[in-house]
Design a protein around this motif. Structure first.
Motif, PDB file in Angstrom:
ATOM      1  N   SER A 144      39.241  45.153  24.649  1.00  0.00           N
ATOM      2  CA  SER A 144      38.087  45.766  25.037  1.00  0.00           C
ATOM      3  C   SER A 144      37.859  46.096  26.527  1.00  0.00           C
ATOM      4  O   SER A 144      38.290  44.959  27.336  1.00  0.00           O
ATOM      5  N   SER A 145      37.578  47.246  26.989  1.00  0.00           N
ATOM      6  CA  SER A 145      37.264  47.369  28.307  1.00  0.00           C
ATOM      7  C   SER A 145      35.645  47.298  28.606  1.00  0.00           C
ATOM      8  O   SER A 145      35.169  47.719  29.810  1.00  0.00           O
ATOM      9  N   ARG A 146      34.870  47.132  27.702  1.00  0.00           N
ATOM     10  CA  ARG A 146      33.525  46.870  27.753  1.00  0.00           C
ATOM     11  C   ARG A 146      33.097  45.494  28.167  1.00  0.00           C
ATOM     12  O   ARG A 146      33.111  44.571  27.528  1.00  0.00           O
ATOM     13  N   GLN A 147      32.205  45.385  29.211  1.00  0.00           N
ATOM     14  CA  GLN A 147      31.699  43.993  29.871  1.00  0.00           C
ATOM     15  C   GLN A 147      30.760  43.561  28.668  1.00  0.00           C
ATOM     16  O   GLN A 147      30.829  42.329  28.407  1.00  0.00           O
ATOM     17  N   SER A 148      29.966  44.205  27.812  1.00  0.00           N
ATOM     18  CA  SER A 148      29.183  43.895  26.965  1.00  0.00           C
ATOM     19  C   SER A 148      29.951  42.966  25.772  1.00  0.00           C
ATOM     20  O   SER A 148      29.186  42.496  25.067  1.00  0.00           O
ATOM     21  N   GLU A 149      31.213  43.234  25.393  1.00  0.00           N
ATOM     22  CA  GLU A 149      31.907  42.737  24.447  1.00  0.00           C
ATOM     23  C   GLU A 149      32.522  41.260  24.750  1.00  0.00           C
ATOM     24  O   GLU A 149      33.247  40.867  24.142  1.00  0.00           O
ATOM     25  N   TYR A 150      32.283  41.136  26.089  1.00  0.00           N
ATOM     26  CA  TYR A 150      32.668  39.726  26.558  1.00  0.00           C
ATOM     27  C   TYR A 150      31.449  38.454  26.560  1.00  0.00           C
ATOM     28  O   TYR A 150      30.652  39.107  27.304  1.00  0.00           O
ATOM     29  N   SER A 151      31.842  37.502  25.849  1.00  0.00           N
ATOM     30  CA  SER A 151      30.687  36.476  25.973  1.00  0.00           C
ATOM     31  C   SER A 151      30.725  35.333  26.907  1.00  0.00           C
ATOM     32  O   SER A 151      29.708  35.067  27.451  1.00  0.00           O
ATOM     33  N   TYR A 152      32.019  35.185  27.609  1.00  0.00           N
ATOM     34  CA  TYR A 152      31.875  34.260  28.566  1.00  0.00           C
ATOM     35  C   TYR A 152      32.606  34.650  29.702  1.00  0.00           C
ATOM     36  O   TYR A 152      33.707  35.363  29.851  1.00  0.00           O
ATOM     37  N   TRP A 153      32.206  34.202  31.072  1.00  0.00           N
ATOM     38  CA  TRP A 153      32.514  34.704  32.330  1.00  0.00           C
ATOM     39  C   TRP A 153      32.593  33.728  33.324  1.00  0.00           C
ATOM     40  O   TRP A 153      32.229  32.535  33.225  1.00  0.00           O
ATOM     41  N   GLY A 154      33.586  33.656  34.043  1.00  0.00           N
ATOM     42  CA  GLY A 154      33.780  32.836  35.076  1.00  0.00           C
ATOM     43  C   GLY A 154      32.857  33.178  36.485  1.00  0.00           C
ATOM     44  O   GLY A 154      32.123  33.934  36.270  1.00  0.00           O
ATOM     45  N   GLN A 155      33.156  32.373  37.608  1.00  0.00           N
ATOM     46  CA  GLN A 155      32.205  32.474  38.554  1.00  0.00           C
ATOM     47  C   GLN A 155      32.806  33.625  39.314  1.00  0.00           C
ATOM     48  O   GLN A 155      31.989  34.162  40.346  1.00  0.00           O
ATOM     49  N   GLY A 156      34.094  33.947  39.354  1.00  0.00           N
ATOM     50  CA  GLY A 156      34.565  35.054  40.237  1.00  0.00           C
ATOM     51  C   GLY A 156      35.250  34.387  41.484  1.00  0.00           C
ATOM     52  O   GLY A 156      35.248  33.278  41.872  1.00  0.00           O
ATOM     53  N   THR A 157      36.168  35.238  41.983  1.00  0.00           N
ATOM     54  CA  THR A 157      37.235  34.760  43.277  1.00  0.00           C
ATOM     55  C   THR A 157      37.120  35.947  44.015  1.00  0.00           C
ATOM     56  O   THR A 157      37.546  37.188  43.591  1.00  0.00           O
ATOM     57  N   GLN A 158      37.069  35.816  45.136  1.00  0.00           N
ATOM     58  CA  GLN A 158      36.975  37.038  46.129  1.00  0.00           C
ATOM     59  C   GLN A 158      38.474  37.222  46.682  1.00  0.00           C
ATOM     60  O   GLN A 158      39.176  36.364  46.925  1.00  0.00           O
ATOM     61  N   VAL A 159      38.619  38.621  46.664  1.00  0.00           N
ATOM     62  CA  VAL A 159      39.857  39.080  47.093  1.00  0.00           C
ATOM     63  C   VAL A 159      39.531  40.296  48.313  1.00  0.00           C
ATOM     64  O   VAL A 159      38.796  41.111  48.172  1.00  0.00           O
ATOM     65  N   THR A 160      40.065  39.790  49.194  1.00  0.00           N
ATOM     66  CA  THR A 160      39.774  40.835  50.519  1.00  0.00           C
ATOM     67  C   THR A 160      40.986  41.380  51.143  1.00  0.00           C
ATOM     68  O   THR A 160      42.045  40.516  51.334  1.00  0.00           O
ATOM     69  N   VAL A 161      41.032  42.533  51.076  1.00  0.00           N
ATOM     70  CA  VAL A 161      42.549  43.329  51.589  1.00  0.00           C
ATOM     71  C   VAL A 161      42.111  44.047  52.763  1.00  0.00           C
ATOM     72  O   VAL A 161      41.268  44.877  52.840  1.00  0.00           O
ATOM     73  N   SER A 162      42.881  43.614  53.833  1.00  0.00           N
ATOM     74  CA  SER A 162      42.536  44.115  54.981  1.00  0.00           C
ATOM     75  C   SER A 162      43.458  45.187  55.536  1.00  0.00           C
ATOM     76  O   SER A 162      44.518  45.320  54.967  1.00  0.00           O
ATOM     77  N   SER A 163      43.317  46.406  56.124  1.00  0.00           N
ATOM     78  CA  SER A 163      44.119  47.350  56.497  1.00  0.00           C
ATOM     79  C   SER A 163      44.801  47.130  57.761  1.00  0.00           C
ATOM     80  O   SER A 163      44.711  46.257  58.484  1.00  0.00           O
TER      81      SER A 163
END
Length: 123
Positions: free
Chosen positions: A104-123
């Motif tokens: 599924s590509s729908r966020q609403s169909e996912y029940s559990y989530w992590g806190q997230g990790t930051q990815v920063t790409v510099s030019s």
């Protein structure tokens, strides 16, 4: 309950590669599908990729060819390998887990989530 913990984010230069990991703990038995989403500054969270227990995958069309999702069932871990990173890939990347097995590509169909990790790409 299921806990998800992302890791592997950081600051990289354009053109670099990075691999994110998402480790699951808690009630992780079952054949649940997992996914990755991302949220860039000032934008809504969007789908990146998903994988089933058996290894079937799907991707956001714009990311095909640069991003690869994979998993290690024994480690309850899902990975997101990103190559040829661009500044527009800068975002917080979240992993998520469904309570069922289909893609599924729908966020609403996912029940559990992590806190997230930051990815920063510099030019």
């Amino acid at each position: 309950q299921v806990q998800l913990q992302e890791s592997g984010g950081g600051l990289v230069q354009a053109g670099s590669s990075l691999r994110l990991s998402c480790a699951a703990s808690g009630r992780v038995y079952g054949t649940n599908a997992r996914g990755w989403f991302r949220q860039a500054p000032g934008k809504e969270r969007e789908f990146v990729a998903a994988i089933t227990f058996l290894g079937a995958t799907n991707y956001a069309d714009s990311l095909k060819g640069r991003f690869t999702i994979s998993k290690d069932t024994a480690k309850n871990t899902v990975y997101l390998h990103m190559i040829s990173l661009r500044p527009e890939d800068t975002a917080v990347y979240y992993c998520a887990r469904r309570t069922v097995g289909g893609l599924s590509s729908r966020q609403s169909e996912y029940s559990y989530w992590g806190q997230g990790t930051q990815v920063t790409v510099s030019s």
